[in-house]
Every structure is written in C-alpha cells, then in structure tokens.
Design an enzyme around this catalytic site. Sequence first.
Site, PDB file in Angstrom:
ATOM      1  N   HIS A   8       8.273 -41.116  23.624  1.00 18.72           N
ATOM      2  CA  HIS A   8       7.317 -40.172  23.079  1.00 18.72           C
ATOM      3  C   HIS A   8       7.685 -38.787  23.832  1.00 18.72           C
ATOM      4  CE1 HIS A   8       5.765 -41.333  27.284  1.00 18.72           C
ATOM      5  NE2 HIS A   8       5.525 -40.163  27.448  1.00 18.72           N
ATOM      6  N   HIS A  81       7.158 -32.962  28.756  1.00 15.63           N
ATOM      7  CA  HIS A  81       8.338 -33.612  29.195  1.00 15.63           C
ATOM      8  C   HIS A  81       8.849 -34.586  27.803  1.00 15.63           C
ATOM      9  CE1 HIS A  81       4.834 -36.531  29.600  1.00 15.63           C
ATOM     10  NE2 HIS A  81       5.693 -37.549  29.376  1.00 15.63           N
ATOM     11  N   GLU A 130      10.877 -38.261  31.542  1.00 18.14           N
ATOM     12  CA  GLU A 130      10.358 -39.690  32.023  1.00 18.14           C
ATOM     13  C   GLU A 130      11.141 -40.583  31.492  1.00 18.14           C
ATOM     14  OE1 GLU A 130       6.260 -42.067  31.235  1.00 18.14           O
ATOM     15  OE2 GLU A 130       6.448 -39.995  30.353  1.00 18.14           O
TER      16      GLU A 130
END
Length: 140
Positions: A8, A81, A130
């Site tokens: 994502h 992110h 992440e």
Amino acid sequence: MKLGRLNHIGVATPSIADSIAFYRDVMGAETIHDPFDLPAQGVKVCFVDTPNTQIELIEPLGADSPIHGFLAKNPAGGQHHLCYEVPDIHEAKAWFEAKGARVLGEPRIGAHGTLIFFVHPRDMGGVLTEIMETPKGEAH
C-alpha cells in the site's frame, strides 16, 4: 532479502471522511473499507482498493498521534509512506540493520493484522518505508 510486493501507499489526511469522498467521487474508487482506529499507533486508518495495490488513508487519533507533525508541515495531507511485503519480518529487520539502516522501533502489529516496522527515510532515498510481513489468507 528481496523486495516484495507493494502492499500500500500511506496517505496522511486531516479528514478520512473527506478523503473517502475524494477517492470515491473524483478517483472512482469502488471498494473503500470501513475506517477503524489503531490506538497503539495513534491513528485511524481506512483502506481504498485499487486494481494493483491499496491506498491507506491515515488520520491522527488524538493529540499524541505521530501524524500530527506530518500534517503540521503538510496541512492538506499527502503521501506519508510506501509499504512493501516481506516473507519474514525478523529476517528483514536484521538485514536492514546489517546494512546500517535505521529501523524505527521493534516489529509490531500493523493495520493488516501482521507484523510491521518502519525504516527511516534518510536511509531509504528520502521515503519513509514500512516493511510488512506478507499477510496470510483474507488479510492479503
């Protein structure tokens, strides 16, 4: 360690409700999941499905949210992110640390219910990154 699938793109927003309307009405998103609170991380999140990944909308959940600093610099919100999957979170953490990258905290449960950690943007070409253990079953 191999770079995994882009899971994502995290987008900070001052209002998930307004962002949902944007992705639905302007971008034509058809699958928008219900927002939910992640008190341990100080955020409310909502996932928007796209054909090849998800957008994770992130809104501060209270005054101590780490998203407040980002929104202070970017009042309208924006890309926060990128999140990549790895098969083994602990192996990935050790790999990044061996390369001298600053891992921000210990692995913890993220919004997909699987272990995550973040790597400092200064060690990732300017992008907060992440790292997420690949979800099993329906969480994927």
